[in-house]
Design an enzyme around this catalytic site. Sequence first.
Site, mmCIF file in Angstrom:
data_model
loop_
_atom_site.group_PDB
_atom_site.id
_atom_site.type_symbol
_atom_site.label_atom_id
_atom_site.label_comp_id
_atom_site.label_asym_id
_atom_site.label_seq_id
_atom_site.Cartn_x
_atom_site.Cartn_y
_atom_site.Cartn_z
ATOM 1 N N SER A 64 3.570 2.391 -10.806
ATOM 2 C CA SER A 64 3.271 3.650 -11.494
ATOM 3 C C SER A 64 4.374 4.685 -11.289
ATOM 4 O O SER A 64 5.136 4.631 -10.327
ATOM 5 C CB SER A 64 1.956 4.230 -10.977
ATOM 6 O OG SER A 64 0.907 3.313 -11.146
HETATM 7 N N1 SAH Z 1 -0.424 -0.171 -7.142
HETATM 8 C C1 SAH Z 1 0.657 -0.917 -7.744
HETATM 9 C C2 SAH Z 1 0.628 -0.831 -9.255
HETATM 10 C C3 SAH Z 1 0.092 -2.072 -9.769
HETATM 11 S S1 SAH Z 1 -0.112 -2.305 -11.492
HETATM 12 C C4 SAH Z 1 2.009 -0.523 -7.199
HETATM 13 O O1 SAH Z 1 2.098 0.454 -6.430
HETATM 14 O O2 SAH Z 1 2.990 -1.204 -7.506
HETATM 15 C C5 SAH Z 1 -1.744 -2.956 -11.467
HETATM 16 C C6 SAH Z 1 -1.936 -4.251 -10.725
HETATM 17 O O3 SAH Z 1 -3.302 -4.589 -10.806
HETATM 18 C C7 SAH Z 1 -1.164 -5.422 -11.312
HETATM 19 O O4 SAH Z 1 -0.357 -5.997 -10.338
HETATM 20 C C8 SAH Z 1 -2.271 -6.390 -11.751
HETATM 21 O O5 SAH Z 1 -1.942 -7.754 -11.585
HETATM 22 C C9 SAH Z 1 -3.410 -5.982 -10.835
HETATM 23 N N2 SAH Z 1 -4.745 -6.353 -11.273
HETATM 24 C C10 SAH Z 1 -5.279 -6.342 -12.522
HETATM 25 N N3 SAH Z 1 -6.574 -6.734 -12.482
HETATM 26 C C11 SAH Z 1 -6.870 -6.995 -11.182
HETATM 27 C C12 SAH Z 1 -8.044 -7.434 -10.497
HETATM 28 N N4 SAH Z 1 -9.207 -7.688 -11.128
HETATM 29 N N5 SAH Z 1 -7.981 -7.602 -9.160
HETATM 30 C C13 SAH Z 1 -6.834 -7.356 -8.476
HETATM 31 N N6 SAH Z 1 -5.693 -6.948 -9.073
HETATM 32 C C14 SAH Z 1 -5.709 -6.762 -10.397
#
Ligand code: SAH
Length: 214
Positions: A64
């Site tokens: 993000s």
């Molecule tokens: N917090 C992260 C941003 C991640 S983007 C950072 O600081 O880099 C959102 C993430 O959520 C992605 O990696 C995606 O694979 C994950 N995601 C989506 N659905 C999910 C679920 N049901 N359980 C766990 N992770 C999930």
Amino acid sequence: MDEAQFQKQRDVMVRSQIEARGIQDERVLAAMRTVPRHCFLPADLVEEAYEDHPLGIGCRQTISQPFMVALMTQLLELRPEDRVLEIGTGSGYQSAILSELVNEVITIERHAELALQAQQRLHDLGFLNVQVHVGDGTLGWEDAAPYDAIIVTAASPAIPKALKKQLGQQGRLICPTGDRKAQQLTRIIRCGNAFEQHQSINCVFVPLIGEEGW
Ligand code: SAH
């Protein structure tokens, strides 16, 4: 670029993107100044680490925008003794910010490849109070519940029921909710079995894929 230059970029990022937009929680600002965001990116994007936008991290996912990380973190109103659950580990950057602010972080990622990378990175950088798990985070992580705070870093049609259940008394939960293309940051606070709800700013996140997501 050397570490001193990255530090300078982080200081500028905090001043011009985060403080300038009204984030005031000193502990959050200090964490944003400390955590080396460039260490959470693929090699070809390191130079863009401190710019004012999200970036690709592989598996079609994103880290993000720095301001969004700061705002969501501030909305969690974290205390040093808290245990926090994060859904969507991604690069591990948000987990590292949380790690600076609380006692224990549990984070769940559905892509094993990203989870493994994040786990290694967090360990190498010394963020040792973070546990990374692979799984469907829409179901939460029952083993360590209840949580003082829960942060969902992917967009959901609604706040997953399991997460509400795993939130402790006076616990704060933040989750982008809306449709696939556009969402709003939604925050709830647990009071008994009721939840106070507040809406924050508009946002766009990658989708939360799972039993209680899409
Ligand atoms: N917090 C992260 C941003 C991640 S983007 C950072 O600081 O880099 C959102 C993430 O959520 C992605 O990696 C995606 O694979 C994950 N995601 C989506 N659905 C999910 C679920 N049901 N359980 C766990 N992770 C999930």
